[in-house]
Design a protein around this motif. Structure first.
Motif, PDB file in Angstrom:
ATOM      1  N   LEU A  65       0.828  -1.204   0.000  1.00  0.00           N
ATOM      2  CA  LEU A  65       0.000   0.000   0.000  1.00  0.00           C
ATOM      3  C   LEU A  65       0.867   1.261   0.000  1.00  0.00           C
ATOM      4  O   LEU A  65       0.572   2.234  -0.689  1.00  0.00           O
ATOM      5  CB  LEU A  65      -0.930   0.003   1.225  1.00  0.00           C
ATOM      6  N   ALA A  66       1.944   1.249   0.791  1.00  0.00           N
ATOM      7  CA  ALA A  66       2.800   2.444   0.898  1.00  0.00           C
ATOM      8  C   ALA A  66       3.497   2.738  -0.429  1.00  0.00           C
ATOM      9  O   ALA A  66       3.585   3.888  -0.848  1.00  0.00           O
ATOM     10  CB  ALA A  66       3.828   2.261   2.015  1.00  0.00           C
ATOM     11  N   PHE A  67       4.018   1.672  -1.074  1.00  0.00           N
ATOM     12  CA  PHE A  67       4.803   1.877  -2.298  1.00  0.00           C
ATOM     13  C   PHE A  67       3.974   1.698  -3.574  1.00  0.00           C
ATOM     14  O   PHE A  67       4.448   1.997  -4.658  1.00  0.00           O
ATOM     15  CB  PHE A  67       5.983   0.893  -2.336  1.00  0.00           C
ATOM     16  N   MET A  97      11.470   1.364   4.411  1.00  0.00           N
ATOM     17  CA  MET A  97      10.485   1.731   5.435  1.00  0.00           C
ATOM     18  C   MET A  97       9.213   2.193   4.732  1.00  0.00           C
ATOM     19  O   MET A  97       9.258   2.678   3.606  1.00  0.00           O
ATOM     20  CB  MET A  97      11.007   2.823   6.369  1.00  0.00           C
ATOM     21  N   GLY A  98       8.100   2.023   5.420  1.00  0.00           N
ATOM     22  CA  GLY A  98       6.830   2.456   4.838  1.00  0.00           C
ATOM     23  C   GLY A  98       5.819   2.773   5.925  1.00  0.00           C
ATOM     24  O   GLY A  98       5.883   2.228   7.027  1.00  0.00           O
ATOM     25  N   VAL A  99       4.912   3.676   5.580  1.00  0.00           N
ATOM     26  CA  VAL A  99       3.813   4.039   6.487  1.00  0.00           C
ATOM     27  C   VAL A  99       2.525   3.957   5.664  1.00  0.00           C
ATOM     28  O   VAL A  99       2.514   4.371   4.479  1.00  0.00           O
ATOM     29  CB  VAL A  99       4.026   5.477   7.044  1.00  0.00           C
ATOM     30  N   SER A 106       2.248  12.247   9.522  1.00  0.00           N
ATOM     31  CA  SER A 106       1.813  12.547  10.893  1.00  0.00           C
ATOM     32  C   SER A 106       2.882  12.132  11.894  1.00  0.00           C
ATOM     33  O   SER A 106       2.590  11.966  13.078  1.00  0.00           O
ATOM     34  CB  SER A 106       0.457  11.892  11.192  1.00  0.00           C
ATOM     35  N   GLY A 107       4.102  11.944  11.406  1.00  0.00           N
ATOM     36  CA  GLY A 107       5.216  11.712  12.328  1.00  0.00           C
ATOM     37  C   GLY A 107       5.566  10.257  12.580  1.00  0.00           C
ATOM     38  O   GLY A 107       6.507   9.968  13.317  1.00  0.00           O
ATOM     39  N   ILE A 108       4.811   9.321  11.988  1.00  0.00           N
ATOM     40  CA  ILE A 108       5.071   7.890  12.250  1.00  0.00           C
ATOM     41  C   ILE A 108       6.455   7.493  11.712  1.00  0.00           C
ATOM     42  O   ILE A 108       7.222   6.805  12.388  1.00  0.00           O
ATOM     43  CB  ILE A 108       4.009   6.979  11.576  1.00  0.00           C
ATOM     44  N   GLY A 109       6.752   7.934  10.481  1.00  0.00           N
ATOM     45  CA  GLY A 109       8.053   7.608   9.893  1.00  0.00           C
ATOM     46  C   GLY A 109       9.187   8.109  10.782  1.00  0.00           C
ATOM     47  O   GLY A 109      10.157   7.387  11.042  1.00  0.00           O
ATOM     48  N   GLY A 110       9.035   9.327  11.258  1.00  0.00           N
ATOM     49  CA  GLY A 110      10.064   9.894  12.145  1.00  0.00           C
ATOM     50  C   GLY A 110      10.215   9.089  13.424  1.00  0.00           C
ATOM     51  O   GLY A 110      11.343   8.836  13.891  1.00  0.00           O
ATOM     52  N   MET A 111       9.084   8.660  13.999  1.00  0.00           N
ATOM     53  CA  MET A 111       9.158   7.852  15.236  1.00  0.00           C
ATOM     54  C   MET A 111       9.904   6.545  14.978  1.00  0.00           C
ATOM     55  O   MET A 111      10.717   6.098  15.800  1.00  0.00           O
ATOM     56  CB  MET A 111       7.735   7.533  15.737  1.00  0.00           C
ATOM     57  N   GLY A 163      17.706   6.958  -0.320  1.00  0.00           N
ATOM     58  CA  GLY A 163      16.312   7.384  -0.207  1.00  0.00           C
ATOM     59  C   GLY A 163      16.126   8.872  -0.422  1.00  0.00           C
ATOM     60  O   GLY A 163      17.039   9.564  -0.885  1.00  0.00           O
ATOM     61  N   HIS A 164      14.949   9.345  -0.034  1.00  0.00           N
ATOM     62  CA  HIS A 164      14.541  10.723  -0.319  1.00  0.00           C
ATOM     63  C   HIS A 164      15.523  11.738   0.271  1.00  0.00           C
ATOM     64  O   HIS A 164      15.718  11.795   1.486  1.00  0.00           O
ATOM     65  CB  HIS A 164      13.149  10.989   0.254  1.00  0.00           C
ATOM     66  N   LYS A 165      16.084  12.557  -0.604  1.00  0.00           N
ATOM     67  CA  LYS A 165      17.142  13.483  -0.168  1.00  0.00           C
ATOM     68  C   LYS A 165      16.622  14.610   0.719  1.00  0.00           C
ATOM     69  O   LYS A 165      17.386  15.261   1.409  1.00  0.00           O
ATOM     70  CB  LYS A 165      17.864  14.073  -1.377  1.00  0.00           C
TER      71      LYS A 165
HETATM   72  C1  LIG Z   1       8.589   8.188   3.381  1.00  0.00           C
HETATM   73  C2  LIG Z   1       7.652   7.761   4.516  1.00  0.00           C
HETATM   74  C3  LIG Z   1       8.132   6.463   5.133  1.00  0.00           C
HETATM   75  C4  LIG Z   1       7.669   8.866   5.580  1.00  0.00           C
HETATM   76  O1  LIG Z   1       6.807   8.499   6.630  1.00  0.00           O
HETATM   77  P1  LIG Z   1       5.829   9.578   7.277  1.00  0.00           P
HETATM   78  O2  LIG Z   1       5.221   8.969   8.472  1.00  0.00           O
HETATM   79  O3  LIG Z   1       4.927  10.080   6.216  1.00  0.00           O
HETATM   80  O4  LIG Z   1       6.896  10.707   7.651  1.00  0.00           O
HETATM   81  P2  LIG Z   1       6.834  11.784   8.818  1.00  0.00           P
HETATM   82  O5  LIG Z   1       5.426  12.063   9.171  1.00  0.00           O
HETATM   83  O6  LIG Z   1       7.789  11.397   9.873  1.00  0.00           O
HETATM   84  O7  LIG Z   1       7.467  13.015   8.074  1.00  0.00           O
HETATM   85  C5  LIG Z   1       6.685  13.682   7.147  1.00  0.00           C
HETATM   86  C6  LIG Z   1       7.570  14.565   6.323  1.00  0.00           C
HETATM   87  O8  LIG Z   1       8.292  13.750   5.396  1.00  0.00           O
HETATM   88  C7  LIG Z   1       8.172  14.301   4.124  1.00  0.00           C
HETATM   89  N1  LIG Z   1       8.193  13.285   3.121  1.00  0.00           N
HETATM   90  C8  LIG Z   1       7.421  12.186   3.026  1.00  0.00           C
HETATM   91  N2  LIG Z   1       7.706  11.538   1.880  1.00  0.00           N
HETATM   92  C9  LIG Z   1       8.684  12.253   1.273  1.00  0.00           C
HETATM   93  C10 LIG Z   1       9.375  12.117   0.059  1.00  0.00           C
HETATM   94  N3  LIG Z   1       9.072  11.140  -0.805  1.00  0.00           N
HETATM   95  N4  LIG Z   1      10.328  13.034  -0.242  1.00  0.00           N
HETATM   96  C11 LIG Z   1      10.599  14.048   0.588  1.00  0.00           C
HETATM   97  N5  LIG Z   1       9.948  14.242   1.743  1.00  0.00           N
HETATM   98  C12 LIG Z   1       8.996  13.363   2.074  1.00  0.00           C
HETATM   99  C13 LIG Z   1       6.810  14.967   4.133  1.00  0.00           C
HETATM  100  O9  LIG Z   1       6.732  15.946   3.132  1.00  0.00           O
HETATM  101  C14 LIG Z   1       6.763  15.583   5.521  1.00  0.00           C
HETATM  102  O10 LIG Z   1       7.466  16.796   5.543  1.00  0.00           O
HETATM  103  P3  LIG Z   1       7.055  17.981   6.540  1.00  0.00           P
HETATM  104  O11 LIG Z   1       7.293  17.447   7.933  1.00  0.00           O
HETATM  105  O12 LIG Z   1       7.982  19.083   6.169  1.00  0.00           O
HETATM  106  O13 LIG Z   1       5.608  18.238   6.263  1.00  0.00           O
HETATM  107  C15 LIG Z   1       6.189   7.585   4.032  1.00  0.00           C
HETATM  108  O14 LIG Z   1       5.773   8.773   3.428  1.00  0.00           O
HETATM  109  C16 LIG Z   1       6.011   6.432   3.038  1.00  0.00           C
HETATM  110  O15 LIG Z   1       5.727   5.307   3.436  1.00  0.00           O
HETATM  111  N6  LIG Z   1       6.135   6.737   1.747  1.00  0.00           N
HETATM  112  C17 LIG Z   1       5.961   5.737   0.707  1.00  0.00           C
HETATM  113  C18 LIG Z   1       7.050   4.704   0.740  1.00  0.00           C
HETATM  114  C19 LIG Z   1       8.443   5.332   0.699  1.00  0.00           C
HETATM  115  O16 LIG Z   1       8.732   6.197  -0.134  1.00  0.00           O
HETATM  116  N7  LIG Z   1       9.319   4.875   1.612  1.00  0.00           N
HETATM  117  C20 LIG Z   1      10.660   5.399   1.775  1.00  0.00           C
HETATM  118  C21 LIG Z   1      11.609   4.754   0.873  1.00  0.00           C
HETATM  119  S1  LIG Z   1      13.213   5.512   0.986  1.00  0.00           S
END
Ligand SMILES: CC(C)(COP(=O)(O)OP(=O)(O)OC[C@H]1O[C@@H](n2cnc3c(N)ncnc32)[C@H](O)[C@@H]1OP(=O)(O)O)[C@@H](O)C(=O)NCCC(=O)NCCS
Length: 173
Positions: free
Chosen positions: A22-24, A83-85, A92-97, A118-120
């Motif tokens: 679902l995330a990807f 990683m994925g959310v 909403s901060g889950i990825g950061g946690m 990953g995302h720069k």
């Molecule tokens: C990337 C991911 C894990 C982040 O988890 P999250 O819980 O959404 O992240 P957080 O809530 O901790 O942080 C949100 C911030 O990350 C940023 N962010 C999320 N995806 C991003 C991306 N692809 N590129 C840059 N920034 C991104 C958001 O813009 C947000 O920024 P803000 O705080 O300035 O508004 C999630 O968005 C996800 O599952 N994405 C799809 C799968 C993926 O790309 N995984 C990572 C592979 S490297």
């Protein structure tokens, strides 16, 4: 929001697969996680799930890698991959946690450094910097700012200078 972060259990595996799908928006990352669990690079304590109301809403995995110098000398490190959310819980901060919890656990386990591809604009907020700073590279053809490193122990990457070797599952997907 009441979120629990804990290591995965065997019962979580199908839900984790589904979460990554679902995330990807594809199954590759879930398949990769399934393969990583069978490989020597897997560290059970570093495959973490975020749970809310008994639902897995996020997952992160750190695996063992080696950084290999031109002279063949190897340094053990970790890679954050993947990683994925769940989409409805993103931003909403889950990825950061999950990242903070994973880095703290990795430090407790005495790992010295972490590499991520990953995302720069996302990982630098947790302290990751382009790995070229330490002359650490990858076989993957990606712009250098997407390939990052973080020292869990200050100076851990300063003398490493090499190419990251990922375990076999990465070339099977
Ligand atoms: C990337 C991911 C894990 C982040 O988890 P999250 O819980 O959404 O992240 P957080 O809530 O901790 O942080 C949100 C911030 O990350 C940023 N962010 C999320 N995806 C991003 C991306 N692809 N590129 C840059 N920034 C991104 C958001 O813009 C947000 O920024 P803000 O705080 O300035 O508004 C999630 O968005 C996800 O599952 N994405 C799809 C799968 C993926 O790309 N995984 C990572 C592979 S490297």
């Amino acid at each position: 929001m009441d979120i629990l972060i804990r290591p995965e259990t065997a019962a979580d595996h199908p839900e984790i697969f589904q979460l990554h799908a679902l995330a990807f928006g594809q199954e590759n990352e879930g398949k990769l996680v399934d393969l990583l669990r069978q490989d020597d690079c897997f560290i059970p304590e570093l495959s973490l799930v975020a749970i809310q109301n008994e639902e897995i809403i996020g997952h992160i995995i750190f695996i063992k890698i080696e950084i290999v110098r031109p002279d063949g000398q190897k340094t053990e490190s970790l890679a954050l991959a993947p990683m994925g959310v769940l989409p409805k819980y993103q931003k909403s901060g889950i990825g950061g946690m999950l990242i903070h919890a994973g880095l703290a656990m990795a430090k407790d386990l005495r790992y010295q450094s972490v590499i991520v591809l990953g995302h720069k604009d996302y990982y630098p907020r947790f302290g990751f910097e382009p790995a070229e700073k330490w002359e650490i590279g990858t076989h993957y053809e990606v712009p250098s700012e997407y390939f990052m490193g973080l020292e869990l122990t200050p100076g851990a990457l300063s003398e490493v200078k090499g190419i990251v070797e990922y375990s076999a599952p990465f070339s099977q997907i």
